[in-house]
Design a protein around this motif. Structure first.
Motif, PDB file in Angstrom:
ATOM      1  N   ALA A 184       0.704  -1.117  -0.194  1.00 55.19           N
ATOM      2  CA  ALA A 184       0.277   0.188   0.134  1.00 55.19           C
ATOM      3  C   ALA A 184       0.916   1.090   0.076  1.00 55.19           C
ATOM      4  N   HIS A 225       2.397   1.755  -3.271  1.00 58.05           N
ATOM      5  CA  HIS A 225       1.297   2.003  -4.298  1.00 58.05           C
ATOM      6  C   HIS A 225       1.104   3.687  -4.158  1.00 58.05           C
ATOM      7  N   ARG A 226       1.370   4.266  -3.083  1.00 63.64           N
ATOM      8  CA  ARG A 226       1.180   5.700  -2.805  1.00 63.64           C
ATOM      9  C   ARG A 226       2.648   6.257  -3.441  1.00 63.64           C
ATOM     10  N   HIS A 272      -1.669   7.731  11.469  1.00 62.14           N
ATOM     11  CA  HIS A 272      -2.381   7.872  10.290  1.00 62.14           C
ATOM     12  C   HIS A 272      -1.845   9.475  10.101  1.00 62.14           C
ATOM     13  N   ASP A 304      -5.326  -0.735  11.329  1.00 64.48           N
ATOM     14  CA  ASP A 304      -5.481  -0.915   9.929  1.00 64.48           C
ATOM     15  C   ASP A 304      -5.317  -2.458   9.735  1.00 64.48           C
ATOM     16  N   GLY A 345     -10.293  -0.280   5.294  1.00 63.67           N
ATOM     17  CA  GLY A 345      -9.954   0.877   4.456  1.00 63.67           C
ATOM     18  C   GLY A 345      -9.191   0.162   3.051  1.00 63.67           C
ATOM     19  N   GLU A 346      -8.320   1.141   2.691  1.00 58.71           N
ATOM     20  CA  GLU A 346      -7.742   0.938   1.521  1.00 58.71           C
ATOM     21  C   GLU A 346      -7.015  -0.334   1.448  1.00 58.71           C
ATOM     22  N   LEU A 347      -6.601  -0.651   2.377  1.00 59.20           N
ATOM     23  CA  LEU A 347      -5.874  -2.074   2.321  1.00 59.20           C
ATOM     24  C   LEU A 347      -6.666  -3.200   1.978  1.00 59.20           C
ATOM     25  N   ASP A 378      -8.074  -3.678  -0.682  1.00 57.56           N
ATOM     26  CA  ASP A 378      -7.509  -4.226  -2.170  1.00 57.56           C
ATOM     27  C   ASP A 378      -6.248  -4.931  -2.121  1.00 57.56           C
ATOM     28  N   ARG A 382      -4.546  -5.373  -7.224  1.00 63.40           N
ATOM     29  CA  ARG A 382      -3.739  -4.747  -6.507  1.00 63.40           C
ATOM     30  C   ARG A 382      -3.143  -5.931  -5.279  1.00 63.40           C
TER      31      ARG A 382
END
Lengths: 467, 438
Positions: A131, A134-135, A214, A242, A270-272, A274, A297
């Motif tokens: 993740a 990915h950012r 965060h 998370d 959340g975003e994780l 994926d 992903r």
């Protein structure tokens, strides 16, 4: 072995690749094998023998009906590569278990693939790494409290992270001030926390810690080894973490098997979501459940198949047996049992921290050693003569001569009383007759074993010449 | 108990959890179920899975249905074994520790290696751990990994996942599409001074036996380690022990020797190697020693390699492994003995060859590869293999595994596996069934 009733096939293999002689396995009758292993079993102490108070291991009773269920042919005899339409019950069980774990933990989604807690840690940290990448963020530092289990730094290192210890404060919790000074430097990828921690202490700043990480682009990994204390009471997902791994072989009553197999499902928020490993159980447009790898992903596969299904069957059965009230009661009773033991021992052993504890308690053997010369190890070994498995010793590392006790909720008051009495008797013996304690155990199948010799003159297998 | 503790209520004991972090509502879960209700609910789920007798299942590809004698599960169900913890207190864990020592011994006897660990989770992770062992043994100076031929695609996938952050270069050498074998010369050409290990599987994913001796030589010629993966350990009743063919590391899946197929797990991974690599090995090891009175006993040896001591510098993060499944394998191998494993391999192989002879005679059906095989092979059909498998499942026959579950481009191909359970009558039913559905 069925007799060969078809023609012998031709020898189409290069002769040098064929066995020149059968493997030199032992030659034994069934009676001999049965007796040998029955006799070996007598040389073990297990949950079936009595309280097994290993800290952060959650050795609770393993319900027998779950053993029966996992052996139903509909579970045990199905092959992982059968057509999916022929394993809809198995996929439904996995989906149901994922949903149960989501509700219990407050996370958004789970993977059931990891085979054990450390495997879950690795999976979780791989997701965090992916993740971040990915950012476009290559930060590498992972903060790990000095009270953490050794798997945490090892798992982080396997994912290319650099573990950095973070101190505990005088409460036995993560030092928030130190964290507030460290995290804003911007290179912290994550913190790995166990909550309640290995001292049995709830990290009461957890929400603040999550906000802090965060705010500075980091993640919070929660090691759920101690989830038993929170069942139905509090959910890590609601704290803001998370990633969370659970140990089905701890909190959800599946047997340890003398060291495995376990199961270490990982929940994410959340975003994780994926980035969860494949395959994942999904419902198709055909109304059937499928194992899908269509998650671009995803970190990929972390095991060849889909996880320890037989362990999942037992854990799902446990959750259904307990129900919501039962699970909460398990958590509460685990806390009650640990505090009862704490109260029963705090006048004879030195508490590591005065802070209230939940499902486990850690004492220090330092004072006893000073007074009697008997070390924590001696006390543990003598406890064997008094009929009990010792607690975890010398962990967590921040407590000198640690004795880490987790009795779990499935022990009766009488068993807890007997355990407390046994420790008290050993402490008393240490003062009166230290040599007896130092020489223990006296009644086990063997006395103290020479570990130095075991490591210097490595004998890791039987060999004809060594007999 | 609360009175003894000096607490007014259970709630008082929960005080360390800040009120705002409490759930404050019951969990929304089904249950509680009584034992009869539980048996019924779980029984309904189990009944939604199609179970066929072992003789009518021809599925393999990493999980195999062999007969396991009743005494194995009988012993596994002894609470002294299955409800014990990891043997951290050796004096009261001699049963588990000696069983691990015997497992290590039997794995060595089967593979011809010097030393084996107490188990890995399963085949895929064992494959990766074996490769990482080779990299470690080279002190991280060689970071190239050559994967040769038809390794189980999902083992290969797990390697990809693990290696993502480990600064490894993975090079694949494809198998010859005709034989299904990888060419040792092509492998030799891919191995260089940066290569830590050459890894292959034999029998490989498509069932073909590799030239283990030549592959090992190709690896060693360039100073790389030779690693052989094995997914069907019964093959070692027929194939030469890898240790005698120059292999340095043997990894694989031992499910076929003990654990039920159980929809993919729990299984048990194996990792065995040569003496000189023992200190770089991952996972637990049981070692023999003696107590203060000179009696034989067993302890966990070389614990300083492991995560609870070495933390981030440990050889692996593995802690809980697959001890009980390793026990199943230990008991089973002790029952089989030299003749049992040899005969089981002979019968399984003969069933596979007889089935191929009959199946390949069906119109439009052909074996894809020409290389020698043990008990698995790939057939090509005139229609998609997934449809064939589903149609056969309707007739109470499981198999083949369509290759489309693993990769694109081979939709009409399926993998069949045979064991001692798939006798002549079952082969007859399979031939008739396949004839019907094509």
């Amino acid at each position: 072995m069925p007799r060969l009733a078809v023609p012998e096939p031709p020898d189409d293999l290069e002769p040098e690749l064929r066995r020149s002689e059968p493997p030199p396995l032992p030659e034994l009758s069934e009676t001999e094998v049965l007796r040998h292993f029955a006799r070996l079993s007598h040389r073990n102490y297990s949950i079936d023998d009595g309280l097994l108070p290993l800290g952060s291991c959650t050795m609770k009773y393993n319900p027998r009906v779950n053993e029966q269920l996992a052996r139903l042919p509909g579970f045990a005899a199905i092959h992982p590569l059968q057509p999916e339409e022929t394993v809809q019950g198995a996929l439904a069980l996995m989906r149901d278990l994922e949903r149960f774990l989501v509700e219990i933990s407050g996370m958004d989604a789970f993977t059931l693939v990891p085979a054990a807690g450390a495997h879950g840690e690795l999976t979780g940290m791989l997701m965090i790494r992916r993740a971040l990448l990915h950012r476009g963020d290559d930060r590498r530092v992972v903060l790990i409290p000095d009270s953490a289990h050794g798997t945490n730094p090892a798992s982080a290192a396997f994912c290319g992270f650099t573990p950095e210890p973070i101190a505990s404060d005088e409460r036995g919790q993560v030092d928030l001030a130190a964290l507030e000074a460290r995290v804003p430097r911007g290179d912290v990828a994550a913190i790995m926390l166990t909550n309640p921690n290995t001292l049995g202490i709830f990290e009461s700043d957890i929400a603040r810690i999550c906000e802090l990480l965060h705010a500075h682009g980091g993640f919070v990994y929660a090691d759920g080894a101690n989830m038993n204390a929170l069942l139905g009471i509090s959910r890590p997902g609601d704290h803001g973490v998370d990633v969370l791994h659970l140990n089905l072989h701890k909190t959800f009553s599946t047997p340890h098997g003398g060291g495995g197999p376990g199961s270490g499902p990982v929940g994410v928020r959340g975003e994780l979501v994926d980035f969860l490993p494949v395959p994942r159980v999904v419902e198709g447009e055909d109304g059937l459940l499928h194992l899908s790898t269509d998650f671009p992903r995803s970190i990929g596969r972390v095991a060849a198949f889909y996880g320890n299904f037989g362990v999942m069957v037992r854990a799902a059965a446990y959750i259904l047996e307990m129900g919501p009230e039962g699970l909460r009661r398990a958590g509460e009773d685990a806390i009650l049992a640990a505090n009862y033991v704490r109260k029963g021992l705090e006048d004879v052993l030195e508490l590591s921290y005065e802070t209230p504890t939940l499902h486990e308690v850690v004492f220090s053997g330092r004072r006893l050693e000073k007074e009697t010369g008997c070390r924590t190890l001696d006390l543990a070994k003598r406890l064997i003569d008094h009929g009990f498995h010792p607690p975890t010793i010398y962990f967590p590392l921040i407590v000198p001569g640690a004795l880490m006790i987790e009795p779990t909720e499935t022990e009766s008051r009488e068993e807890l009383d007997a355990f407390v009495a046994a420790i008290r008797a050993v402490v008393e013996e240490a003062h009166r007759d230290p040599e007896t304690v130092k020489g223990a155990p006296w009644t086990a199948p063997v006395r103290r074993l020479d570990e130095v010799k075991a490591n210097r003159q490595l004998v890791l297998r039987w060999e004809p010449s060594a007999d | 108990m609360l009175r003894e503790i000096g607490a007014a209520s259970l709630d008082e004991l929960l005080a360390p959890i800040p009120p705002e972090l409490r759930l404050g509502r019951p969990l929304e879960l089904p249950g509680p179920l009584s034992e009869p209700e539980l048996l019924e609910a779980m029984g309904e789920l189990a009944a939604r899975n199609r179970v066929v007798a072992g003789k009518d299942s021809f599925l393999g590809a990493g999980a195999y249905r062999h007969h396991v004698p009743a005494v194995v599960d009988h012993l596994l169900q002894r609470g002294e074994f299955f409800t014990a913890y990891t043997p951290y207190q050796p004096e009261i864990s001699q049963g588990t520790l000696q069983a691990i020592f015997e497992f290590q011994t039997l794995v060595c006897q089967l593979t011809g290696m010097d030393v084996a660990n107490a188990s890995m989770y399963e085949g895929g992770t064992a494959f990766v751990e074996g490769i990482l062992l080779a990299v470690r043994q080279h002190r991280g100076k060689r970071r190239r990994v050559v994967v040769a031929g038809e390794v189980h695609p999902w083992y290969r996938d797990v390697l990809e996942t693990y290696a993502a952050n480990l600064d490894l270069v993975i090079v694949d050498v494809a198998a010859d599409p005709e034989t299904g074998r990888v060419d040792p010369e092509a492998v030799g050409a891919a191995v260089d001074a940066e290569t830590a290990v050459v890894a292959w599987q034999s029998p490989n994913f498509v069932g073909v036996v590799e030239r283990t001796d030549a592959l090992a030589a190709a690896a060693r010629g360039a100073g790389a380690f030779a690693l052989q993966a094995i997914a069907e350990p019964w093959a070692l009743g027929w194939l030469e022990a890898p240790g005698k063919l120059g292999v340095d590391i043997v990894v694989g899946e031992l499910q076929a020797l003990g654990p039920a197929v159980s929809f993919g797990g729990p299984y048990v991974g194996m990792l065995a190697t040569r003496k000189g690599m023992v200190r770089a090995m991952p996972g637990r090891l049981a070692g023999m020693t003696e107590d203060v009175e000179g009696r034989r006993g067993f302890v966990l040896a070389l614990a300083t390699r492991e995560q609870h001591i070495r933390r981030e510098r440990a050889t692996s993060n593995i802690c809980t492994n697959s001890a009980l499944m390793a026990l199943a394998v230990t008991i089973h191998l002790a029952l089989l003995g030299p003749s049992g494993i040899t005969e089981g391999a002979r019968v399984s192989r003969a069933h596979a060859h007889e089935a191929l002879r009959r199946l390949a005679a069906l119109p439009g059906v052909r074996r894809v590869h020409s290389g020698p095989f043990f008990n698995e092979f790939v057939l090509e059909f005139p229609r998609p293999a997934a449809e064939v498998a589903s149609a056969l499942a309707e007739r109470g026959i499981l198999g083949p595994v369509p290759l489309s579950r693993f990769r694109a481009g081979e939709e009409r191909r399926g993998l069949f596996a045979f064991t001692e359970l798939n006798g002549p009558a079952a082969i007859e039913r399979l031939v008739a069934g396949l004839g019907d559905v094509l």
